[in-house]
Design a protein around this motif. Sequence first.
Motif, PDB file in Angstrom:
ATOM      1  N   THR A 145       0.893  -1.085   0.076  1.00 19.19           N
ATOM      2  CA  THR A 145      -0.001  -0.136  -0.142  1.00 19.19           C
ATOM      3  C   THR A 145       0.849   1.317  -0.085  1.00 19.19           C
ATOM      4  O   THR A 145       1.839   1.442   0.883  1.00 19.19           O
ATOM      5  N   CYS A 146       0.565   2.269  -1.032  1.00 14.70           N
ATOM      6  CA  CYS A 146       1.513   3.354  -1.264  1.00 14.70           C
ATOM      7  C   CYS A 146       0.558   4.566  -0.760  1.00 14.70           C
ATOM      8  O   CYS A 146      -0.474   4.713  -1.194  1.00 14.70           O
ATOM      9  N   ASP A 147       1.126   5.286   0.303  1.00 10.72           N
ATOM     10  CA  ASP A 147       0.451   6.364   0.721  1.00 10.72           C
ATOM     11  C   ASP A 147       1.461   7.039   1.683  1.00 10.72           C
ATOM     12  O   ASP A 147       2.585   6.784   2.208  1.00 10.72           O
ATOM     13  N   THR A 148       1.189   8.358   2.175  1.00 13.78           N
ATOM     14  CA  THR A 148       1.942   9.157   3.003  1.00 13.78           C
ATOM     15  C   THR A 148       1.630   9.002   4.393  1.00 13.78           C
ATOM     16  O   THR A 148       2.046   9.895   5.230  1.00 13.78           O
ATOM     17  N   ASP A 149       0.669   7.998   4.847  1.00 12.26           N
ATOM     18  CA  ASP A 149       0.289   7.892   6.263  1.00 12.26           C
ATOM     19  C   ASP A 149       0.867   6.910   6.802  1.00 12.26           C
ATOM     20  O   ASP A 149       0.502   5.753   6.690  1.00 12.26           O
ATOM     21  N   PRO A 150       2.069   7.036   7.614  1.00 11.53           N
ATOM     22  CA  PRO A 150       2.631   5.768   8.091  1.00 11.53           C
ATOM     23  C   PRO A 150       1.722   4.974   9.191  1.00 11.53           C
ATOM     24  O   PRO A 150       1.836   4.007   9.566  1.00 11.53           O
ATOM     25  N   THR A 151       0.680   5.609   9.843  1.00  9.57           N
ATOM     26  CA  THR A 151      -0.331   5.222  10.763  1.00  9.57           C
ATOM     27  C   THR A 151      -0.870   3.926  10.467  1.00  9.57           C
ATOM     28  O   THR A 151      -1.316   3.228  11.058  1.00  9.57           O
ATOM     29  N   ASN A 152      -1.150   3.962   8.954  1.00  6.85           N
ATOM     30  CA  ASN A 152      -1.961   2.776   8.485  1.00  6.85           C
ATOM     31  C   ASN A 152      -1.073   1.769   7.887  1.00  6.85           C
ATOM     32  O   ASN A 152      -1.653   0.725   7.091  1.00  6.85           O
ATOM     33  N   ASP A 153       0.245   1.737   8.127  1.00  7.33           N
ATOM     34  CA  ASP A 153       1.014   0.691   7.511  1.00  7.33           C
ATOM     35  C   ASP A 153       0.925  -0.424   7.856  1.00  7.33           C
ATOM     36  O   ASP A 153       0.442  -0.640   9.155  1.00  7.33           O
ATOM     37  N   CYS A 154       0.855  -1.684   7.086  1.00 13.28           N
ATOM     38  CA  CYS A 154       0.441  -2.963   7.607  1.00 13.28           C
ATOM     39  C   CYS A 154       1.398  -3.376   8.558  1.00 13.28           C
ATOM     40  O   CYS A 154       2.564  -3.144   8.279  1.00 13.28           O
ATOM     41  N   THR A 155       1.044  -4.366   9.437  1.00 10.03           N
ATOM     42  CA  THR A 155       2.021  -4.688  10.426  1.00 10.03           C
ATOM     43  C   THR A 155       1.971  -6.400  10.378  1.00 10.03           C
ATOM     44  O   THR A 155       1.059  -6.835   9.594  1.00 10.03           O
ATOM     45  N   GLN A 156       2.868  -6.860  10.845  1.00 10.76           N
ATOM     46  CA  GLN A 156       2.968  -8.500  11.049  1.00 10.76           C
ATOM     47  C   GLN A 156       2.092  -8.778  11.955  1.00 10.76           C
ATOM     48  O   GLN A 156       1.927  -8.219  12.992  1.00 10.76           O
ATOM     49  N   ASP A 157       1.381 -10.083  11.652  1.00 10.80           N
ATOM     50  CA  ASP A 157       0.527 -10.556  12.635  1.00 10.80           C
ATOM     51  C   ASP A 157       1.508 -11.475  13.529  1.00 10.80           C
ATOM     52  O   ASP A 157       2.650 -11.475  13.164  1.00 10.80           O
ATOM     53  N   CYS A 158       0.746 -12.113  14.588  1.00  8.07           N
ATOM     54  CA  CYS A 158       1.551 -13.005  15.310  1.00  8.07           C
ATOM     55  C   CYS A 158       2.374 -14.014  14.598  1.00  8.07           C
ATOM     56  O   CYS A 158       3.517 -14.845  15.050  1.00  8.07           O
ATOM     57  N   ALA A 159       1.937 -14.497  13.313  1.00  8.14           N
ATOM     58  CA  ALA A 159       2.549 -15.527  12.462  1.00  8.14           C
ATOM     59  C   ALA A 159       3.579 -15.197  11.636  1.00  8.14           C
ATOM     60  O   ALA A 159       4.181 -15.700  11.079  1.00  8.14           O
ATOM     61  N   GLY A 160       3.772 -13.751  11.816  1.00  3.29           N
ATOM     62  CA  GLY A 160       5.039 -13.051  11.092  1.00  3.29           C
ATOM     63  C   GLY A 160       4.606 -12.518   9.510  1.00  3.29           C
ATOM     64  O   GLY A 160       5.265 -11.991   8.905  1.00  3.29           O
TER      65      GLY A 160
END
Length: 641
Positions: A145-160
């Motif tokens: 996902t490309c945007d200027t909002d780092p707060t919505n950057d996806c994260t790793q779930d518990c499985a990585g």
Amino acid sequence: MTETDSGPSPDIGVGDGGTSDAELPPDCVEDMCGVCDDDPSNDCVQDCAGDWGGAAVEDECGTCDDDPSNDCLQDCAGDWGGTATADMCGVCDDDDTNDCVQDCADEWGGSATEDMCGTCDADPSNDCDCASTPGGSATTDMCGTCDTDPTNDCTQDCAGTWGGSATLDGCGTCDTDPTNDCPNDCNGVPGGPAALDMCGTCDEDPSNDCAQDCAGAWGGPASLDMCGTCDDDSTNDCVQDCAGDWGGSAVEDMCGTCDDDPANDCVQDCEGTWGGSAVVDLCGRCTGGTTGVTACPTITLTPVADASVNENAPTTNNGTAEAFSVVADSRSNTERAFLRFDLAAVPADVVIRGVSLEAQAFSGYAFGGNGNVYTQFVEDDSWGETTVNWNNQPTTDGVNIGSWWLWYNHVDRDQLGSTGQEALLDVVAREADGDALLSLRLHSPGYNTDYRSREYTDESQRPRLVVGYLPITTVTLEPVADATVSGSSNQGTAQDLRVDRTSSEVYLRFDLSGLPAGAEVVGSTLTMLAYSGYAFGGDGHVYTHLVTDDSWGETTIIQSNAPASETEWLGRWWLWYNGTPSDKVGTFTTDELTAAVEAERAGDGAISFRLRSPGYRTYYRSREYATADQRPQLTVQYVMP
């Protein structure tokens, strides 16, 4: 060698380059490889594999073989057999993940990057972002996902997994299925063992979980007793009866008998003994059993006359019938019954202590209202059994001195009417001391009753008056002290006593201690023999008063120390003299005197009297007088209850 032979050696052949024995030095030594010479420096040795004269060599890594091509080498760090290598940037280590790479300009370890617009250089300030904006700040997160909002950057779930939906539950399990997440226990511990029981108690001990009581309430206090009753009141729990039955009705009576029939329970006798045989006799005393007391004597009297009179037949006599009736006063045919008893058969010198008037009923009817049959005293004993009728019936004083109640509904059955009230006893005792005839009338306000008469064939069913009595014992006591009290001179030893208006009084004291223990005084008479006197006028009675202080002395009493007496007098007599001497007896018997003697007998065992007269003078014989039967006397009658 142990032996020299001129022939060829079996080990060294001639012509094959060997040395003949003739050529060997005389002091040669054969080494471990079979070379015999006298030079120890060239002796063969063991290689690293332990072979003598072998070619195996141990390389720098400790590998022993005879192949030099596989000998270990030094890595870039100088370690023999090490794994460190120098990357394209000259960095020596054994971590290939940090090996430098070529940048977009094919320079190893270069910093040039190709921006989103395809420009490769080392100046990030002119890079276009992922949105193809030169110098833009948009970035592509790990999920593309490309945007200027780092707060919505996806994260790793518990499985990585970047942007994955797997979550870690409270027990540390990572997956994408929330239905299998372990829950918190009642203490808030994920996957904990604590559980909430039905009473709201949270712990991990199932042995203390509350249970349903017998009423179905969780943790309730109700319990089932041995009779199947469920409640929370332990005070009403059924118990075993004396027969061992839970909730049974059997009761052990005071004599130890266990059954459910209260009608046969033993009772206390009059002595207080359960199941005892002592009974109250007609005289009201507890006798028999272990009392040691015999029932008082009784005498049973049948009427000498009985008859009923009827209002509807006012001139008819029923005196010879085998039955008499009492018909309610409320009825138009009212009937009354009359009975007369001869009391002459009652022994003399007795005290009547109990009576029972009894009549055998056999039929009747309860019309209603007051059904008592009342007994009243008839003073006139002259009525005739064969002549009395409604018109000439004797009257009564209207006082009920006894009663009984019997119920009938026209069904014949034997019932005994009986009464022994105190009022009847008093009348019987009085009449026994009088003309010895006792007449009684029976009547009822509301019921009809038929009774057997004295003419009935079966004597046991005839009317009767049972009289219980106690024999009287009479004792005559002389004073133990007597004195005339007048002025300051003691006269206690004189042979006479003088009562003279206000100037002289007489004191007497009798000893009652000789009466038997437990005796009951039923009669008392004070007697004194007078021999002279004078009637001055006015009230000439001689009054006797009780003196409660018995401590006065016969030879010391004078007017100033004479004890006071009770105000009320116990009895009196009146004797008249005009100065002429003559023997006269002063005596009285009263209930007050008897009561005083009984009280003093039960008290200190002595009784004192004061004698006075308002208006007459009288002279009496004292206890010192020579003739004994002329001395003062207190006659006491008593019974043994």
